[in-house]
Scaffold this motif. Structure first.
Motif, PDB file in Angstrom:
ATOM      1  N   THR A 145      -7.047  -7.365  38.571  1.00  0.00           N
ATOM      2  CA  THR A 145      -6.599  -6.049  39.657  1.00  0.00           C
ATOM      3  C   THR A 145      -5.603  -5.694  38.673  1.00  0.00           C
ATOM      4  O   THR A 145      -5.502  -4.233  38.961  1.00  0.00           O
ATOM      5  CB  THR A 145      -5.603  -7.004  40.521  1.00  0.00           C
ATOM      6  OG1 THR A 145      -6.166  -7.976  41.149  1.00  0.00           O
ATOM      7  CG2 THR A 145      -4.568  -6.246  41.537  1.00  0.00           C
ATOM      8  N   HIS A 183      -9.106 -13.382  39.648  1.00  0.00           N
ATOM      9  CA  HIS A 183      -8.450 -11.940  40.568  1.00  0.00           C
ATOM     10  C   HIS A 183      -7.196 -11.432  39.880  1.00  0.00           C
ATOM     11  O   HIS A 183      -7.153  -9.982  39.634  1.00  0.00           O
ATOM     12  CB  HIS A 183      -8.146 -12.162  42.141  1.00  0.00           C
ATOM     13  CG  HIS A 183      -7.232 -12.836  42.156  1.00  0.00           C
ATOM     14  ND1 HIS A 183      -5.958 -12.235  42.134  1.00  0.00           N
ATOM     15  CD2 HIS A 183      -6.961 -14.404  42.209  1.00  0.00           C
ATOM     16  CE1 HIS A 183      -5.036 -13.752  42.898  1.00  0.00           C
ATOM     17  NE2 HIS A 183      -5.552 -14.728  43.232  1.00  0.00           N
ATOM     18  N   GLN A 184      -5.738 -12.087  39.507  1.00  0.00           N
ATOM     19  CA  GLN A 184      -5.023 -11.464  38.932  1.00  0.00           C
ATOM     20  C   GLN A 184      -5.115 -10.376  37.669  1.00  0.00           C
ATOM     21  O   GLN A 184      -5.173  -9.603  37.485  1.00  0.00           O
ATOM     22  CB  GLN A 184      -4.223 -12.424  37.946  1.00  0.00           C
ATOM     23  CG  GLN A 184      -3.914 -13.778  39.314  1.00  0.00           C
ATOM     24  CD  GLN A 184      -4.029 -14.216  39.862  1.00  0.00           C
ATOM     25  OE1 GLN A 184      -5.621 -14.965  38.660  1.00  0.00           O
ATOM     26  NE2 GLN A 184      -3.468 -15.554  39.935  1.00  0.00           N
ATOM     27  N   LYS A 221      -6.646  -2.420  50.421  1.00  0.00           N
ATOM     28  CA  LYS A 221      -5.776  -2.311  51.254  1.00  0.00           C
ATOM     29  C   LYS A 221      -4.412  -1.207  50.371  1.00  0.00           C
ATOM     30  O   LYS A 221      -3.441  -0.722  51.326  1.00  0.00           O
ATOM     31  CB  LYS A 221      -5.184  -3.654  51.189  1.00  0.00           C
ATOM     32  CG  LYS A 221      -5.746  -4.898  51.926  1.00  0.00           C
ATOM     33  CD  LYS A 221      -5.039  -5.884  52.539  1.00  0.00           C
ATOM     34  CE  LYS A 221      -5.940  -7.023  53.419  1.00  0.00           C
ATOM     35  NZ  LYS A 221      -5.217  -8.627  53.286  1.00  0.00           N
ATOM     36  N   ARG A 222      -4.614  -1.306  49.570  1.00  0.00           N
ATOM     37  CA  ARG A 222      -3.594  -0.540  48.462  1.00  0.00           C
ATOM     38  C   ARG A 222      -4.227   0.847  48.258  1.00  0.00           C
ATOM     39  O   ARG A 222      -3.305   1.403  47.160  1.00  0.00           O
ATOM     40  CB  ARG A 222      -2.882  -2.016  47.368  1.00  0.00           C
ATOM     41  CG  ARG A 222      -2.343  -2.728  48.065  1.00  0.00           C
ATOM     42  CD  ARG A 222      -1.754  -3.617  47.159  1.00  0.00           C
ATOM     43  NE  ARG A 222      -0.724  -4.612  47.876  1.00  0.00           N
ATOM     44  CZ  ARG A 222      -1.087  -5.768  48.160  1.00  0.00           C
ATOM     45  NH1 ARG A 222      -2.395  -5.627  48.865  1.00  0.00           N
ATOM     46  NH2 ARG A 222      -0.291  -6.512  48.640  1.00  0.00           N
ATOM     47  N   GLN A 261     -11.116 -11.627  46.675  1.00  0.00           N
ATOM     48  CA  GLN A 261      -9.470 -11.340  46.254  1.00  0.00           C
ATOM     49  C   GLN A 261      -8.783  -9.959  45.991  1.00  0.00           C
ATOM     50  O   GLN A 261      -8.169  -9.417  46.575  1.00  0.00           O
ATOM     51  CB  GLN A 261      -8.746 -12.185  45.740  1.00  0.00           C
ATOM     52  CG  GLN A 261      -9.417 -13.902  46.840  1.00  0.00           C
ATOM     53  CD  GLN A 261      -8.111 -15.001  46.077  1.00  0.00           C
ATOM     54  OE1 GLN A 261      -6.923 -14.773  45.871  1.00  0.00           O
ATOM     55  NE2 GLN A 261      -8.580 -16.067  45.643  1.00  0.00           N
ATOM     56  N   SER A 262      -9.473  -9.660  44.295  1.00  0.00           N
ATOM     57  CA  SER A 262      -9.312  -8.331  43.053  1.00  0.00           C
ATOM     58  C   SER A 262      -9.535  -7.390  44.802  1.00  0.00           C
ATOM     59  O   SER A 262      -9.034  -6.553  44.740  1.00  0.00           O
ATOM     60  CB  SER A 262     -10.262  -8.188  42.540  1.00  0.00           C
ATOM     61  OG  SER A 262      -9.046  -7.474  41.496  1.00  0.00           O
ATOM     62  N   ASN A 301     -10.497  -7.475  48.165  1.00  0.00           N
ATOM     63  CA  ASN A 301      -9.599  -6.900  48.703  1.00  0.00           C
ATOM     64  C   ASN A 301      -7.557  -6.560  48.733  1.00  0.00           C
ATOM     65  O   ASN A 301      -7.726  -5.849  49.633  1.00  0.00           O
ATOM     66  CB  ASN A 301      -9.501  -8.374  49.530  1.00  0.00           C
ATOM     67  CG  ASN A 301      -8.894  -8.591  51.307  1.00  0.00           C
ATOM     68  OD1 ASN A 301      -8.916  -7.163  51.989  1.00  0.00           O
ATOM     69  ND2 ASN A 301      -7.797  -9.066  51.315  1.00  0.00           N
ATOM     70  N   TYR A 302      -7.273  -7.011  47.527  1.00  0.00           N
ATOM     71  CA  TYR A 302      -5.934  -6.591  47.773  1.00  0.00           C
ATOM     72  C   TYR A 302      -5.583  -4.928  46.939  1.00  0.00           C
ATOM     73  O   TYR A 302      -5.509  -4.221  47.373  1.00  0.00           O
ATOM     74  CB  TYR A 302      -5.287  -7.411  45.888  1.00  0.00           C
ATOM     75  CG  TYR A 302      -4.251  -6.914  45.781  1.00  0.00           C
ATOM     76  CD1 TYR A 302      -3.358  -7.589  46.416  1.00  0.00           C
ATOM     77  CD2 TYR A 302      -4.282  -5.721  44.535  1.00  0.00           C
ATOM     78  CE1 TYR A 302      -1.770  -7.429  45.701  1.00  0.00           C
ATOM     79  CE2 TYR A 302      -2.903  -5.294  44.468  1.00  0.00           C
ATOM     80  CZ  TYR A 302      -1.266  -6.687  45.365  1.00  0.00           C
ATOM     81  OH  TYR A 302      -0.987  -5.780  44.677  1.00  0.00           O
ATOM     82  N   THR A 356      -4.692  -1.676  37.846  1.00  0.00           N
ATOM     83  CA  THR A 356      -3.453  -1.105  38.120  1.00  0.00           C
ATOM     84  C   THR A 356      -3.229   0.334  37.941  1.00  0.00           C
ATOM     85  O   THR A 356      -3.234   0.805  36.631  1.00  0.00           O
ATOM     86  CB  THR A 356      -1.878  -2.391  37.834  1.00  0.00           C
ATOM     87  OG1 THR A 356      -2.541  -3.182  38.880  1.00  0.00           O
ATOM     88  CG2 THR A 356      -0.783  -1.373  39.004  1.00  0.00           C
TER      89      THR A 356
END
Length: 273
Positions: free
Chosen positions: A160, A156-157, A125-126, A118-119, A121-122, A164
């Motif tokens: 990610t 994943h939070q 995309k960005r 999930q991380s 993939n997030y 950042t």
């Protein structure tokens, strides 16, 4: 017939009896591991040790207090740990008590894989750059010490958030050990291989470098393109999709012994040859 009136059948019965008791105790300890009940067990052990010492040294006052604690201890345990006892009885009624450990381990691995996917993939995309190294058998604690200690549960939070942009920990590698984010902003050794493409940056060279000296699996998310790559055993796999990354993580984080992996690799080599 053996001395003392015990025959082979009696010895076998005693052995089975002891083995079953130890097995049940082991499962109960695994059930309460990580809960506040484990602290209770340590307290009980201390009380028993103090009681034993007081018996040997004939310390009557300490004997009186420890006897009172032991006498009322069972009632106190039932009152304080009613939720844990109820949960254990419910699992026993569902037949899950003895299957819980293996099931939980598999679920933990699946949750960790899902969090990493999930991380990645997030961030892909960005186009958030990331470098994630996952320890296996070769320790990478020396590299974890170069960064900031986290020791937080893998999610994943959290993963990610670390990468950042414009945050204190986003630059450098994250090291994951046994389902835990051990450290962030870590420095990994850069590969000196001349075969690495010139278009690849520092993250990819660091991922290759750690893969050349350890058996860690290292994931790279490109900041320029958003492409996901991973390194393992000195090999770079570029621009992979989620399915391939999931397969690589499942193989790397599974409980399959290393010898079994070597046999599987040998079979593939023989087949290719």
């Amino acid at each position: 017939m053996l001395d003392g009136g015990f025959d082979i059948l009696n010895l076998l019965r005693i052995g089975v009896d002891i083995a079953l008791v130890w097995y049940v105790l082991y499962k109960l300890i695994m059930l309460i591991r990580g809960t506040k009940a484990i602290q209770l067990l340590k307290g009980i052990a201390v009380v028993i040790i103090v009681w034993g010492v007081s018996q040997i040294l004939n310390l009557q006052t300490i004997q009186f207090f420890t006897n009172q604690i032991i006498s009322w201890g069972l009632i106190v345990i039932i009152i304080l740990f009613q939720p844990e006892l109820r949960r254990a009885l419910e699992q026993l009624g569902r037949g899950n008590l003895f299957a819980r450990s293996a099931k939980s381990q598999e679920e933990i691995i699946q949750n960790d894989i899902s969090a990493i996917l999930q991380s990645c993939n997030y961030m892909a995309k960005r186009r958030i750059g990331a470098l994630i190294s996952i320890e296996k058998e070769t320790g990478i604690g020396d590299y974890a010490e170069t960064g900031i200690s986290i020791k937080g549960k893998l999610s994943h939070q959290l993963l990610t958030n670390i990468f950042t942009p414009n945050t204190p920990l986003h630059d450098g590698a994250v090291i994951i050990k046994k389902g835990e984010i051990s450290a962030a902003a870590c420095y990994l050794p850069l590969s000196e291989s001349p075969f690495i493409s010139k278009e690849l940056g520092t993250r990819h060279r660091a991922a290759m470098g750690i893969s050349e000296v350890t058996d860690a699996l290292t994931i790279v998310v490109s900041e320029e393109t958003g492409a996901i790559s991973f390194t393992k055993n000195g090999e770079l796999h570029r621009d992979i999709d989620q399915e391939k990354l999931s397969d690589a993580l499942a193989k790397h984080m599974s409980l399959v012994p290393k010898s079994s992996e070597r046999k599987s690799r040998k079979r593939r080599t023989d087949k290719d040859g």
